[in-house]
Design a protein around this motif. Sequence first.
Motif, mmCIF file in Angstrom:
data_model
loop_
_atom_site.group_PDB
_atom_site.id
_atom_site.type_symbol
_atom_site.label_atom_id
_atom_site.label_comp_id
_atom_site.label_asym_id
_atom_site.label_seq_id
_atom_site.Cartn_x
_atom_site.Cartn_y
_atom_site.Cartn_z
ATOM 1 N N GLU A 178 0.820 -1.220 0.000
ATOM 2 C CA GLU A 178 0.000 0.000 0.000
ATOM 3 C C GLU A 178 0.845 1.259 0.000
ATOM 4 O O GLU A 178 0.424 2.293 -0.495
ATOM 5 C CB GLU A 178 -0.932 0.013 1.201
ATOM 6 N N GLY A 179 2.033 1.175 0.571
ATOM 7 C CA GLY A 179 2.933 2.324 0.648
ATOM 8 C C GLY A 179 4.186 1.923 1.395
ATOM 9 O O GLY A 179 4.308 0.786 1.868
ATOM 10 N N HIS B 238 3.863 1.870 -4.638
ATOM 11 C CA HIS B 238 2.933 2.820 -5.254
ATOM 12 C C HIS B 238 1.941 2.073 -6.150
ATOM 13 O O HIS B 238 2.065 2.114 -7.381
ATOM 14 C CB HIS B 238 3.695 3.870 -6.069
ATOM 15 N N PRO B 239 0.974 1.390 -5.561
ATOM 16 C CA PRO B 239 0.044 0.592 -6.381
ATOM 17 C C PRO B 239 -0.689 1.406 -7.435
ATOM 18 O O PRO B 239 -0.954 0.911 -8.522
ATOM 19 C CB PRO B 239 -0.917 -0.005 -5.355
ATOM 20 N N GLU B 240 -0.987 2.670 -7.133
ATOM 21 C CA GLU B 240 -1.697 3.500 -8.099
ATOM 22 C C GLU B 240 -0.853 3.785 -9.329
ATOM 23 O O GLU B 240 -1.380 4.031 -10.409
ATOM 24 C CB GLU B 240 -2.163 4.809 -7.448
ATOM 25 N N PRO C 68 -3.532 -3.721 -7.515
ATOM 26 C CA PRO C 68 -3.883 -3.592 -6.102
ATOM 27 C C PRO C 68 -2.784 -4.185 -5.237
ATOM 28 O O PRO C 68 -2.075 -5.104 -5.666
ATOM 29 C CB PRO C 68 -5.183 -4.393 -5.976
ATOM 30 N N PRO C 69 -2.598 -3.655 -4.024
ATOM 31 C CA PRO C 69 -1.587 -4.230 -3.134
ATOM 32 C C PRO C 69 -1.859 -5.707 -2.888
ATOM 33 O O PRO C 69 -2.996 -6.101 -2.634
ATOM 34 C CB PRO C 69 -1.754 -3.434 -1.845
#
Length: 133
Positions: free
Chosen positions: A31-32, A57-59, A64-65
């Motif tokens: 997720e980060g 940085h999934p975005e 998705p994580p």
Amino acid sequence: MAQAFVSSDGHRACGICPSRRFPLGEFDVAEGPSRECPFNPDDGHRYTLRGVPVCVHPEKVGLPPAPYKTDGVALLAGVSLPDDVAELDEYLRELVHGAAPGALELLIDLADREIRRAFPEVDATLALRRAFN
């Protein structure tokens, strides 16, 4: 060491992202940044505590994580078209420009099928071509 924020190739992933070095499924996505995936100053990359390369940085990679490599989580790509055809071009542009390396072909195929199903009046090929401009 690779440049951390290279983005001149049109992909949003950082220059040191494992998505640039490994095929899909050969790295994890978190997720980060966290203590579970510390930065390694020796090579400039992040790894899980088990030594698996990790993107934080999934975005940016369009995934998705998940512990794809660590736990062998299958890569699932999905397309959720907007309800309004007027929002289709913007959605497709975000989809293709945010796709993880290697997932683009799969996403295009999924999007093509979904566009034909949800919006039969739309030329799916032209809509997808517009997304790349």
